[in-house]
Design an enzyme around this catalytic site. Structure first.
Site, PDB file in Angstrom:
ATOM      1  N   ASP A  95       0.862  -1.185   0.000  1.00  0.00           N
ATOM      2  CA  ASP A  95       0.000   0.000   0.000  1.00  0.00           C
ATOM      3  C   ASP A  95       0.898   1.235   0.000  1.00  0.00           C
ATOM      4  OD1 ASP A  95      -2.105   1.712   0.138  1.00  0.00           O
ATOM      5  OD2 ASP A  95      -2.739   1.156   2.158  1.00  0.00           O
ATOM      6  N   VAL A  96       1.285   1.666  -1.200  1.00  0.00           N
ATOM      7  CA  VAL A  96       2.258   2.752  -1.346  1.00  0.00           C
ATOM      8  C   VAL A  96       1.648   4.016  -1.941  1.00  0.00           C
ATOM      9  CG1 VAL A  96       4.256   1.223  -1.456  1.00  0.00           C
ATOM     10  CG2 VAL A  96       3.039   1.799  -3.569  1.00  0.00           C
ATOM     11  N   LYS A  97       0.482   3.907  -2.607  1.00  0.00           N
ATOM     12  CA  LYS A  97      -0.269   5.048  -3.148  1.00  0.00           C
ATOM     13  C   LYS A  97       0.614   6.017  -3.930  1.00  0.00           C
ATOM     14  CE  LYS A  97      -3.812   4.939   0.483  1.00  0.00           C
ATOM     15  NZ  LYS A  97      -3.168   4.041   1.471  1.00  0.00           N
ATOM     16  N   ARG A  98       1.462   5.498  -4.785  1.00  0.00           N
ATOM     17  CA  ARG A  98       2.331   6.370  -5.563  1.00  0.00           C
ATOM     18  C   ARG A  98       1.537   7.091  -6.640  1.00  0.00           C
ATOM     19  NH1 ARG A  98       5.522   6.474  -1.549  1.00  0.00           N
ATOM     20  NH2 ARG A  98       7.251   5.008  -1.479  1.00  0.00           N
TER      21      ARG A  98
END
Length: 206
Positions: A43-46
């Protein structure tokens, strides 16, 4: 826990500790891959312009995860690095309708007859191997998203548990006709199930 099909690891709670936290993030994913036959979501939401996103990929390509979250708002060209060959075996989970109350500020705004979160789904589902975030706190949006995605679409559902999302409505509105297509995420209600030695049992029960 036998009830968990996978684990979503939110990098923010590791990054707050700097380089030590990043090392633990890597170790956490390695531990899950080594010890469990489980599905891992980074879950990095880049989300940024293309060359910046390309920079992110050098870090991410060395992690052994099954899927990762991205923000779509910079458009197709900017997100192409996440659909490059080196991620061809990953599912890319695109933020569409998030679980927080403030998501309505932008994601529900109507353009050309559709709310923005549905525009995101309509376009981003053509980018590659995508799934979409639809918060369980907005069950009616789940129904519209399932209609747009069809039978094969996969939806990651946060907001069940501590945020008060309705589990039964999520299942009713989000599943496809085969009873599939949802990954329901529970974080805080499981993480904080207990502070005592019975944590493993309490978390599994939750």
């Amino acid at each position: 826990c036998a009830h968990a099909i996978g684990y979503k690891i939110n990098i923010a709670f590791y990054e707050q500790y700097g380089s030590d936290g990043i090392n633990v993030f890597n170790e956490t994913i390695d531990f899950l891959n080594a010890g469990y036959m489980s599905y891992t979501i980074a879950d990095v939401k880049r989300g940024d312009i293309g060359n910046t996103n390309n920079g992110y990929t050098y870090f991410l390509e060395n992690l052994h995860f099954d899927s990762m979250t991205i923000s779509p708002w910079f458009g197709k060209d900017a997100n192409e690095p996440f659909f490059a060959d080196k991620f061809s075996d990953k599912m890319i989970i695109v933020l569409a309708k998030t679980s927080n109350t403030g998501s309505a500020d932008f994601q529900d705004k109507v353009s050309e007859g559709l709310p923005m979160y549905l525009h995101v789904i309509k376009q981003a589902k053509e980018w590659g191997n995508t799934a979409f975030v639809l918060g369980g706190t907005h069950p009616n949006h789940l129904l519209r998203a399932r209609h747009e995605l069809g039978e094969d679409g996969i939806i990651l559902v946060p907001g069940i548990g501590a945020q008060g999302g309705n589990l039964q409505q999520t299942i009713q509105y989000g599943l496809n006709s085969k009873g599939e297509g949802l990954i329901i995420n529970m974080s805080r209600s499981v993480i904080y199930a207990s502070n005592d030695e019975d944590y493993a049992k309490a978390a599994c029960a939750e």
